[in-house]
Design an enzyme around this catalytic site. Sequence first.
Site, PDB file in Angstrom:
ATOM      1  N   LYS A  66      52.130  32.039  45.424  1.00  0.00           N
ATOM      2  CA  LYS A  66      50.738  32.299  45.808  1.00  0.00           C
ATOM      3  C   LYS A  66      50.657  32.280  47.328  1.00  0.00           C
ATOM      4  CE  LYS A  66      46.067  31.503  46.177  1.00  0.00           C
ATOM      5  NZ  LYS A  66      45.445  30.252  45.792  1.00  0.00           N
ATOM      6  N   ASP A  72      39.495  30.097  38.651  1.00  0.00           N
ATOM      7  CA  ASP A  72      39.531  29.139  39.771  1.00  0.00           C
ATOM      8  C   ASP A  72      39.006  27.765  39.334  1.00  0.00           C
ATOM      9  OD1 ASP A  72      40.308  28.368  42.330  1.00  0.00           O
ATOM     10  OD2 ASP A  72      38.783  29.542  43.379  1.00  0.00           O
TER      11      ASP A  72
HETATM   12  N1  ARG Z   1      38.796  29.298  46.221  1.00  0.00           N
HETATM   13  C1  ARG Z   1      37.900  30.358  46.579  1.00  0.00           C
HETATM   14  C2  ARG Z   1      37.625  30.314  48.063  1.00  0.00           C
HETATM   15  O1  ARG Z   1      37.474  29.249  48.593  1.00  0.00           O
HETATM   16  C3  ARG Z   1      36.623  30.251  45.815  1.00  0.00           C
HETATM   17  C4  ARG Z   1      35.695  31.382  45.945  1.00  0.00           C
HETATM   18  C5  ARG Z   1      34.533  31.157  45.071  1.00  0.00           C
HETATM   19  N2  ARG Z   1      33.463  32.076  45.216  1.00  0.00           N
HETATM   20  C6  ARG Z   1      33.342  33.164  44.489  1.00  0.00           C
HETATM   21  N3  ARG Z   1      32.276  33.863  44.660  1.00  0.00           N
HETATM   22  N4  ARG Z   1      34.210  33.518  43.652  1.00  0.00           N
HETATM   23  O2  ARG Z   1      37.555  31.321  48.685  1.00  0.00           O
END
Ligand code: ARG
Length: 407
Positions: A190, A323
Amino acid sequence: SSVYAQTYVLNADSAIDVVSGKLISPATVVVEDNKIISVGKSNRKAYPKDAEVIDLSGHTLLPGLFDMHVHLTSDAHVHGYKRLQRTAPRAAITGVRNAKRTLDAGFTSVRNLGAAGYADIALRDAIIDGDVSGPRVNAAGPSLGITGGHCDNNLLTHEHKVFSEGVADGPWAVRQKVRENIKYGANLIKFCATGGVLSKGTKVGAQQYSQEEMTAIVTEAHLRGLTVAAHAHGTDGIKSAIKAGVNSVEHVSFVDDEAIQLAKDKGTYFSMDIYNTEYILGEGEKAGILPESLDKERKVGATQRASFTKAVKAGVNMVFGSDAGVYPHGDNGKQFSRMVKFGMTELQALQAATINSATLLKQNTQLGSLEVGKLADIIAVKGNPLKDISVMENVIFVMKDGKVEKQ
Ligand code: ARG
């Protein structure tokens, strides 16, 4: 078949063939040891006589689900500066609980996209050894990223000299980092191609690694037989990652038509965490998410959902990636209804979380559908998810590798 074989007969209202989209009903799936040995319309006479029969009437059988983006060693109530209080051993322990919650939610396979201290690899191995129960974990180890980027830790001043373990700058340094992760057991790579929402001081739309560095990472990983996932919100970073040959792009918030075409040409998968925004904006402040991150989320969430709709319509390869870890483990299935709301058919959403994900991981001859000869990762939900996708939020039966994990 050996006299010692454990055989299960699962009788349900129906089973979904995620490849053809056909509903088999009523359905009987027979499992011997860890393999599926038959799938079809119920036929009592065919039962092996020493089999254990499980009655799942009122329910639909599906292959075990895949979540292609989780952080099992992270907790949703620990964000921002609170994360500085978490050691890797502490994270590994919370990972044990989170692995069980994920499995109980029907997710029998995950990609863990980044963890400090190789805690995800320790967790994966503990699950394989049978010390604790959890999904099949495909683990990245520490995510690669530029100095000061989204995959670095930027919470402290320079006096503290804190860098995340995956930080590497320059084509040979990133190749070395890929080799190091492989040495310590990573089975995928990753990296962070752009800024992000939850990191301090990064611009969410801005590219971070150069094209040259991304190409070096992917070339090295592919040489060693590993797949690569790139975190990318911004348009340029998405394109550079696809050009570098990554197997999947994560988030994909600010995608344009050119990036969509590139992904289609290259067969790149998109893994878009479109439920996440609801948790971040609803619960994030309490959990310690920084005000600047909440501001960034307000600019990303709705756009990402519009991008998801566009990508689905254009026919990009899509997988299910939540996530989780940013939001609570076990709630992974909440994303299904959002995927349908923002453009997928119910079947497409189920395919994203099964056969498409198995194909991305190059595990589709073993997993991803209810087919004779495949590994017995099987779940059951009440009712029919092709009619009401929200039933995916309540998985009532889970079998992994031929063992009943939840009933
Ligand atoms: N881990 C990701 C970041 O910090 C989360 C993004 C979450 N937001 C979304 N709209 N998917 O960038």
